[in-house]
Design a protein around this motif. Structure first.
Motif, PDB file in Angstrom:
ATOM      1  N   ASP A   1       0.802  -1.226   0.000  1.00 51.65           N
ATOM      2  CA  ASP A   1       0.000   0.000   0.000  1.00 51.65           C
ATOM      3  C   ASP A   1       0.837   1.280   0.000  1.00 51.65           C
ATOM      4  O   ASP A   1       0.298   2.371   0.113  1.00 51.65           O
ATOM      5  CB  ASP A   1      -1.110  -0.034   1.060  1.00 51.65           C
ATOM      6  CG  ASP A   1      -0.585  -0.064   2.473  1.00 51.65           C
ATOM      7  OD1 ASP A   1       0.634   0.066   2.645  1.00 51.65           O
ATOM      8  OD2 ASP A   1      -1.418  -0.207   3.391  1.00 51.65           O
TER       9      ASP A   1
ATOM     10  N   LYS B   1      -3.547   0.876  -1.759  1.00 48.59           N
ATOM     11  CA  LYS B   1      -4.063   1.446  -0.500  1.00 48.59           C
ATOM     12  C   LYS B   1      -5.567   1.683  -0.628  1.00 48.59           C
ATOM     13  O   LYS B   1      -6.346   1.398   0.281  1.00 48.59           O
ATOM     14  CB  LYS B   1      -3.332   2.768  -0.203  1.00 48.59           C
ATOM     15  CG  LYS B   1      -3.515   3.248   1.223  1.00 48.59           C
ATOM     16  CD  LYS B   1      -2.760   4.557   1.415  1.00 48.59           C
ATOM     17  CE  LYS B   1      -2.884   5.069   2.813  1.00 48.59           C
ATOM     18  NZ  LYS B   1      -1.952   4.478   3.754  1.00 48.59           N
ATOM     19  N   LEU B   2      -5.955   2.187  -1.806  1.00 48.10           N
ATOM     20  CA  LEU B   2      -7.370   2.426  -2.057  1.00 48.10           C
ATOM     21  C   LEU B   2      -8.154   1.111  -2.067  1.00 48.10           C
ATOM     22  O   LEU B   2      -9.215   0.984  -1.445  1.00 48.10           O
ATOM     23  CB  LEU B   2      -7.526   3.130  -3.404  1.00 48.10           C
ATOM     24  CG  LEU B   2      -8.979   3.408  -3.765  1.00 48.10           C
ATOM     25  CD1 LEU B   2      -9.293   4.879  -3.604  1.00 48.10           C
ATOM     26  CD2 LEU B   2      -9.308   2.980  -5.171  1.00 48.10           C
ATOM     27  N   SER B   3      -7.606   0.111  -2.745  1.00 50.55           N
ATOM     28  CA  SER B   3      -8.276  -1.186  -2.816  1.00 50.55           C
ATOM     29  C   SER B   3      -8.430  -1.790  -1.408  1.00 50.55           C
ATOM     30  O   SER B   3      -9.491  -2.293  -1.033  1.00 50.55           O
ATOM     31  CB  SER B   3      -7.468  -2.094  -3.751  1.00 50.55           C
ATOM     32  OG  SER B   3      -8.046  -3.359  -3.819  1.00 50.55           O
TER      33      SER B   3
ATOM     34  N   GLU C   1      -8.577  -0.137   1.379  1.00 50.84           N
ATOM     35  CA  GLU C   1      -9.559   0.663   2.125  1.00 50.84           C
ATOM     36  C   GLU C   1     -10.988   0.202   1.784  1.00 50.84           C
ATOM     37  O   GLU C   1     -11.855   0.106   2.654  1.00 50.84           O
ATOM     38  CB  GLU C   1      -9.358   2.155   1.780  1.00 50.84           C
ATOM     39  CG  GLU C   1     -10.377   3.106   2.359  1.00 50.84           C
ATOM     40  CD  GLU C   1     -10.347   3.206   3.883  1.00 50.84           C
ATOM     41  OE1 GLU C   1      -9.321   2.851   4.484  1.00 50.84           O
ATOM     42  OE2 GLU C   1     -11.381   3.623   4.457  1.00 50.84           O
TER      43      GLU C   1
ATOM     44  N   SER D   1      -1.843   6.066  -9.042  1.00 52.80           N
ATOM     45  CA  SER D   1      -1.321   5.966  -7.669  1.00 52.80           C
ATOM     46  C   SER D   1      -0.764   7.303  -7.195  1.00 52.80           C
ATOM     47  O   SER D   1      -0.963   7.701  -6.048  1.00 52.80           O
ATOM     48  CB  SER D   1      -0.249   4.875  -7.567  1.00 52.80           C
ATOM     49  OG  SER D   1      -0.858   3.608  -7.434  1.00 52.80           O
TER      50      SER D   1
ATOM     51  N   LEU E   1      -3.704   9.595  -6.365  1.00 55.30           N
ATOM     52  CA  LEU E   1      -4.356   9.203  -5.105  1.00 55.30           C
ATOM     53  C   LEU E   1      -3.473   9.554  -3.911  1.00 55.30           C
ATOM     54  O   LEU E   1      -3.970   9.887  -2.831  1.00 55.30           O
ATOM     55  CB  LEU E   1      -4.657   7.696  -5.120  1.00 55.30           C
ATOM     56  CG  LEU E   1      -5.738   7.232  -6.106  1.00 55.30           C
ATOM     57  CD1 LEU E   1      -5.699   5.714  -6.284  1.00 55.30           C
ATOM     58  CD2 LEU E   1      -7.139   7.673  -5.650  1.00 55.30           C
TER      59      LEU E   1
ATOM     60  N   PHE F   1      -8.577  10.982  -3.151  1.00 55.93           N
ATOM     61  CA  PHE F   1      -8.581   9.616  -2.603  1.00 55.93           C
ATOM     62  C   PHE F   1      -9.904   9.345  -1.885  1.00 55.93           C
ATOM     63  O   PHE F   1     -10.580   8.340  -2.137  1.00 55.93           O
ATOM     64  CB  PHE F   1      -7.411   9.461  -1.618  1.00 55.93           C
ATOM     65  CG  PHE F   1      -7.255   8.072  -1.050  1.00 55.93           C
ATOM     66  CD1 PHE F   1      -6.334   7.185  -1.582  1.00 55.93           C
ATOM     67  CD2 PHE F   1      -8.042   7.638   0.019  1.00 55.93           C
ATOM     68  CE1 PHE F   1      -6.192   5.886  -1.063  1.00 55.93           C
ATOM     69  CE2 PHE F   1      -7.911   6.352   0.541  1.00 55.93           C
ATOM     70  CZ  PHE F   1      -6.980   5.485  -0.003  1.00 55.93           C
ATOM     71  N   LYS F   2     -10.278  10.280  -1.013  1.00 53.12           N
ATOM     72  CA  LYS F   2     -11.477  10.079  -0.186  1.00 53.12           C
ATOM     73  C   LYS F   2     -12.737  10.001  -1.063  1.00 53.12           C
ATOM     74  O   LYS F   2     -13.594   9.150  -0.868  1.00 53.12           O
ATOM     75  CB  LYS F   2     -11.588  11.255   0.798  1.00 53.12           C
ATOM     76  CG  LYS F   2     -12.658  11.090   1.835  1.00 53.12           C
ATOM     77  CD  LYS F   2     -12.457  12.097   2.970  1.00 53.12           C
ATOM     78  CE  LYS F   2     -13.586  12.004   3.974  1.00 53.12           C
ATOM     79  NZ  LYS F   2     -14.877  12.482   3.461  1.00 53.12           N
TER      80      LYS F   2
ATOM     81  N   VAL G   1     -12.968   6.671  -2.899  1.00 50.30           N
ATOM     82  CA  VAL G   1     -13.450   5.607  -1.999  1.00 50.30           C
ATOM     83  C   VAL G   1     -14.975   5.700  -1.863  1.00 50.30           C
ATOM     84  O   VAL G   1     -15.691   4.699  -1.969  1.00 50.30           O
ATOM     85  CB  VAL G   1     -12.795   5.701  -0.591  1.00 50.30           C
ATOM     86  CG1 VAL G   1     -13.438   4.708   0.372  1.00 50.30           C
ATOM     87  CG2 VAL G   1     -11.302   5.447  -0.667  1.00 50.30           C
TER      88      VAL G   1
END
Ligand SMILES: C[S@@+](CC[C@H](N)C(=O)[O-])C[C@H]1O[C@@H](n2cnc3c(N)ncnc32)[C@H](O)[C@@H]1O
Length: 279
Positions: free
Chosen positions: A21, A27-29, A31, A240, A243, A250-251, A254
Motif C-alpha cells: 500500500d 491502499k485504495l483497494s 480501504e 497511484s 491518489l 482519494f477520499k 473511496v
C-alpha cells in the motif's frame, strides 16, 4: 499447482506484500475491502469470537483487523512457509502472538481446523484463485464457520482478465484459453490463476450451502497502471500518484466506489470479485 512454482512465487511475494500500500492504488483497494468488512462484521461484541483468515499470508489483514476488533481471536491459515515466517515476525512486532493461532495447511483440505470453530472467515486477494478445486475450499469454510457466521472471500475476475488480455494485445490463443478455461496467466513467474464472475463465485458458495450471498466489485472504477504491478512496490502509476498526492481525491474515489460497488450491473466490472456469504 506446481509446488516449486508456488514456493518461488510466494518467497518473493512475502518480502514485498506488506509494503504494497505504498502504491496508493493498493491502499485504495485495501480501504474498500476494509470498509466492506466493517459493514458486515460488527465492531462490538467481539470477545470470544474467532476470525479465520484463510490464505492469510503474512497476516497483514489480521494486523489491520486487530486494531478494530481488539477482543477477537484470530486464526491464520496458509500453506506457504515464507508467508507464514513473515506473519510470525509481523505478529511478534505487533505483540499479537497470543491472539493468533497460526496453522499451516492446504485450503482444499483444512482438516486441522475443527468444525464450527470460527464466527467469521475472510480470504482476501484471491487465495481461492490459486486452487485446483475452489469448491473444496468453500465446503471447508462452510464446515468451519458457525451457523449464522459469515465468509468474506475475494477471487480474481474473469471479465477483468479478458479485458486486460485483449487490451494488452495478448495472443489470440491466450485470450481463447482464458475464455474457455476461466484461468489467467499474468506472467512467466506467476502461477496460472482461476478467475470468476459474480455468478460463478456465488454459485460455488451456494453449492456448499451458503445463503444470503452479496457480491462487490473491488474496485469497479479505478484501474491500476502497469507500475502498480511492480513486484518491489517501488514504481508509481499516474493513478497511484494522484491518489497519493491528493487526499480529497482519494477520499472521494473511496466514497464513489462504495456507493456503487455492490450494484449487480457493476460487480462484474471489478478487478476482483468479493462475496459475503452467510452459513
Ligand atoms: C495473493 S496472497 C494473499 C495473501 C493475503 N490474503 C493478503 O491479502 O495479503 C494469496 C495467499 O494464498 C495462499 N495460498 C495459495 N494457495 C493456497 C493453498 N492451497 N492453501 C493455503 N494457502 C494458499 C498463499 O500462500 C498466499 O499467502
Amino acid at each position: 499447482m506446481n509446488s516449486n512454482r508456488f514456493k518461488d512465487f510466494f518467497k518473493n511475494y512475502s518480502g514485498n506484500v506488506d509494503s504494497a500500500d505504498n502504491q496508493f492504488f493498493w491502499k485504495l483497494s485495501d480501504e474498500i475491502v476494509l470498509r466492506i468488512i466493517k459493514n458486515y462484521i460488527p465492531k462490538n461484541g467481539c470477545r470470544g469470537k474467532v476470525v479465520l483468515d484463510a490464505g492469510g499470508g503474512t497476516g497483514r489483514w489480521i494486523v489491520k483487523l486487530n486494531k478494530i476488533y481488539k477482543d477477537c481471536d484470530f486464526i491464520l491459515f496458509d500453506n506457504s512457509d515464507d508467508m507464514l515466517a513473515k506473519a510470525e515476525q509481523n505478529f511478534k512486532k505487533e505483540g499479537l502472538l497470543n491472539n493468533v493461532k497460526i496453522i499451516k495447511g492446504d485450503l482444499e483440505k483444512m482438516d486441522s481446523v475443527p468444525n464450527e470453530s470460527a464466527d467469521y472467515a475472510i480470504s482476501i486477494y484471491n487465495p481461492i484463485s490459486f486452487l485446483l478445486s475452489p469448491q473444496k475450499m468453500a465446503g471447508n469454510l462452510y464446515r468451519i464457520i458457525k451457523k449464522g457466521g459469515l465468509a468474506v472471500v475475494m477471487g480474481q475476475n474473469f471479465f477483468n482478465a479478458l479485458t486486460s488480455k485483449i487490451n494488452s494485445l495478448a495472443s489470440v490463443s491466450e485470450i481463447k484459453n482464458t475464455k474457455r478455461r476461466h484461468i489467467v496467466k499474468w506472467g512467466a513467474k506467476v502461477p496460472e490463476l482461476k478467475v470468476f464472475s459474480k455468478e460463478t463465485l456465488e454459485e460455488i458458495f451456494k453449492n456448499s450451502g451458503f445463503r444470503d450471498i452479496t457480491s462487490f466489485g473491488v474496485p469497479v472504477f479505478v484501474q491500476p497502471g502497469a507500475e502498480d504491478f511492480d513486484s518491489k512496490n517501488k514504481k508509481r502509476s499516474t493513478i497511484s500518484k494522484a491518489l497519493e498526492n491528493d487526499p480529497v481525491f482519494f477520499k472521494e474515489v473511496v466514497e464513489i466506489e462504495m456507493a456503487f460497488n455492490g450494484l449487480s450491473s457493476l460487480v462484474n466490472k471489478g478487478m476482483n470479485i468479493l462475496i459475503v456469504a452467510r452459513k
